[in-house]
Design an enzyme around this catalytic site. Structure first.
Site, PDB file in Angstrom:
ATOM      1  N   HIS A  80       0.845  -1.201   0.000  1.00 42.19           N
ATOM      2  CA  HIS A  80       0.000   0.000   0.000  1.00 42.19           C
ATOM      3  C   HIS A  80       0.887   1.260   0.000  1.00 42.19           C
ATOM      4  O   HIS A  80       0.656   2.192  -0.770  1.00 42.19           O
ATOM      5  CB  HIS A  80      -0.901  -0.060   1.237  1.00 42.19           C
ATOM      6  CG  HIS A  80      -1.745   1.148   1.471  1.00 42.19           C
ATOM      7  ND1 HIS A  80      -3.072   1.207   1.094  1.00 42.19           N
ATOM      8  CD2 HIS A  80      -1.466   2.336   2.035  1.00 42.19           C
ATOM      9  CE1 HIS A  80      -3.564   2.391   1.434  1.00 42.19           C
ATOM     10  NE2 HIS A  80      -2.608   3.097   2.010  1.00 42.19           N
ATOM     11  N   GLU A  81       1.925   1.257   0.823  1.00 41.62           N
ATOM     12  CA  GLU A  81       2.825   2.418   0.884  1.00 41.62           C
ATOM     13  C   GLU A  81       3.587   2.597  -0.428  1.00 41.62           C
ATOM     14  O   GLU A  81       3.796   3.724  -0.888  1.00 41.62           O
ATOM     15  CB  GLU A  81       3.816   2.270   2.046  1.00 41.62           C
ATOM     16  CG  GLU A  81       3.181   2.287   3.431  1.00 41.62           C
ATOM     17  CD  GLU A  81       2.370   3.544   3.712  1.00 41.62           C
ATOM     18  OE1 GLU A  81       2.760   4.632   3.231  1.00 41.62           O
ATOM     19  OE2 GLU A  81       1.332   3.441   4.385  1.00 41.62           O
ATOM     20  N   HIS A  84       1.495   4.414  -2.820  1.00 36.58           N
ATOM     21  CA  HIS A  84       1.427   5.869  -2.583  1.00 36.58           C
ATOM     22  C   HIS A  84       2.604   6.557  -3.291  1.00 36.58           C
ATOM     23  O   HIS A  84       2.463   7.656  -3.804  1.00 36.58           O
ATOM     24  CB  HIS A  84       1.500   6.186  -1.084  1.00 36.58           C
ATOM     25  CG  HIS A  84       0.167   6.112  -0.378  1.00 36.58           C
ATOM     26  ND1 HIS A  84      -0.974   6.700  -0.849  1.00 36.58           N
ATOM     27  CD2 HIS A  84      -0.186   5.537   0.809  1.00 36.58           C
ATOM     28  CE1 HIS A  84      -1.978   6.473  -0.011  1.00 36.58           C
ATOM     29  NE2 HIS A  84      -1.531   5.762   1.004  1.00 36.58           N
ATOM     30  N   GLU A 145      -6.378   6.657  -1.056  1.00 36.34           N
ATOM     31  CA  GLU A 145      -6.372   5.389  -0.307  1.00 36.34           C
ATOM     32  C   GLU A 145      -6.917   4.241  -1.144  1.00 36.34           C
ATOM     33  O   GLU A 145      -6.357   3.147  -1.152  1.00 36.34           O
ATOM     34  CB  GLU A 145      -7.199   5.527   0.974  1.00 36.34           C
ATOM     35  CG  GLU A 145      -6.535   6.371   2.041  1.00 36.34           C
ATOM     36  CD  GLU A 145      -5.123   5.919   2.345  1.00 36.34           C
ATOM     37  OE1 GLU A 145      -4.911   4.719   2.584  1.00 36.34           O
ATOM     38  OE2 GLU A 145      -4.224   6.765   2.319  1.00 36.34           O
ATOM     39  N   ASP A 149      -4.817   0.999  -2.275  1.00 36.20           N
ATOM     40  CA  ASP A 149      -5.302  -0.359  -1.963  1.00 36.20           C
ATOM     41  C   ASP A 149      -5.384  -1.203  -3.238  1.00 36.20           C
ATOM     42  O   ASP A 149      -4.934  -2.350  -3.268  1.00 36.20           O
ATOM     43  CB  ASP A 149      -6.697  -0.315  -1.337  1.00 36.20           C
ATOM     44  CG  ASP A 149      -6.673   0.148   0.103  1.00 36.20           C
ATOM     45  OD1 ASP A 149      -5.569   0.264   0.672  1.00 36.20           O
ATOM     46  OD2 ASP A 149      -7.762   0.401   0.664  1.00 36.20           O
TER      47      ASP A 149
HETATM   48 ZN   LIG Z   1      -2.568   5.060   2.618  1.00 36.82          ZN
END
Ligand SMILES: [Zn+2]
Length: 314
Positions: A80-81, A84, A145, A149
């Site tokens: 997930h990071e 980003h 987000e 995901d």
């Molecule tokens: Zn996040």
């Protein structure tokens, strides 16, 4: 990184660094849109958190290892990071801020980074007012987000981890903090409404099921963190290992024994540590975690000859 090093306890442990780095790079190798090198590191903090910032730096709190029950769960947060970063969420937010504010890009980077890395510590930093005024706007948006995901779960599956671990871990985190007065930092910077869990669960269903055996490196790293970097008193750490042993599968048990050996080493009980390490090393003579503990034992017993032999032959 310099600001972070000054304000937060970054762990410098070769075995743990090697573990988080290899886990992170296994995911990066399966991610799309990778344009910059990535660096993964551990921060000693028992709160559940992970964050990504400029330059491909991804920080993981040791607290993640207390809550993640298997490697796929930890990997889901890391994936997930990584998303980003590859999707430039922070960079885009910064560019947006720069257009609207009289601050220099450098000041913005500093305060944005602090706001993401340390929602609380950030406010106490030098650029207090900037950080505070920006913090309310820096938190990743819901669409950021969802995107992290969606892309993260794809990376997770392609890297051979269990994609179902993402909704499981996020769900557990939400459950854990549903009635808490203070949610973990991760939930402050990464809003996690119920809908996100439902969506990631539906998304995970689209991938074939994978049944993975427990990852030995993950459980060894976890044991090392519990023994040395969790802030638990030695007796409490031993107790943790004993409780885990009752429900652990056969392949995880040696990693718990290893954790106990570390506690014995760190509390100057070399004989107890030696009894455990003997067994572990005869089963896995080239395991680097075990060999490292063995060298600790030789140092403690001032057994220079054995120490040198061990270090030169492996
Ligand atoms: Zn996040």
């Amino acid at each position: 990184m310099r600001m972070l090093r000054a304000s937060r306890p970054i762990i410098n442990d070769p075995l743990l660094n090697e573990y988080v780095s290899s886990l992170g790079h296994r995911l990066v190798a399966n991610a799309s849109d990778v344009k910059t090198p990535f660096h993964f590191f551990l921060i000693r903090n028992k709160e559940i958190n992970a964050f990504a910032f400029f330059g491909g730096y991804v920080a993981l709190h040791t607290g993640l290892f207390l809550y993640a029950q298997n490697e796929s769960e930890l990997a889901s947060v890391v994936a997930h990071e990584i998303a980003h970063i590859t999707q430039r969420h922070l960079a885009r937010a910064m560019e947006d801020q720069a257009r609207k504010s009289p601050l220099t890009i450098a000041a913005l980077i500093g305060s944005l980074m602090l706001a993401v890395a340390a929602p609380e510590a950030g406010i106490a930093a030098a650029q207090a007012t900037t950080a505070a005024s920006i913090q309310s706007r820096i938190n990743y948006t819901r669409s950021n987000e969802q995107e992290a995901d969606r892309i993260g779960i794809d990376t997770l599956a392609r890297a051979g981890f269990n994609p179902k671990a993402m909704p499981v871990f996020f769900g557990r985190m939400l459950e854990q903090y549903r009635y808490a007065s203070k949610p973990p930092e991760f939930l402050l910077t990464h809003p996690l409404p119920e809908s996100r869990i439902t969506e990631s669960r539906a998304r995970a269903q689209q991938y074939p099921s994978v049944m993975l055996p427990p990852s030995e490196p993950y459980h060894l790293a976890r044991a090392r963190i519990i023994a040395r970097f969790s802030g638990l008193e030695p007796a409490a750490a031993l107790d943790w290992f004993t409780r885990q042993e009752k429900k652990a599968s056969l392949s995880v048990k040696p990693t718990l024994e290893y954790g106990k050996a570390l506690v014995y080493l760190d509390t100057r009980k070399p004989e107890k540590a030696a009894a455990i390490l003997d067994k572990l090393i005869s089963a896995e003579p080239e395991n680097r975690f075990f060999l490292d503990a063995l060298t600790d034992l030789y140092v403690q017993k001032k057994n220079t000859q054995k120490l040198l032999t061990c270090l030169t032959t492996h």
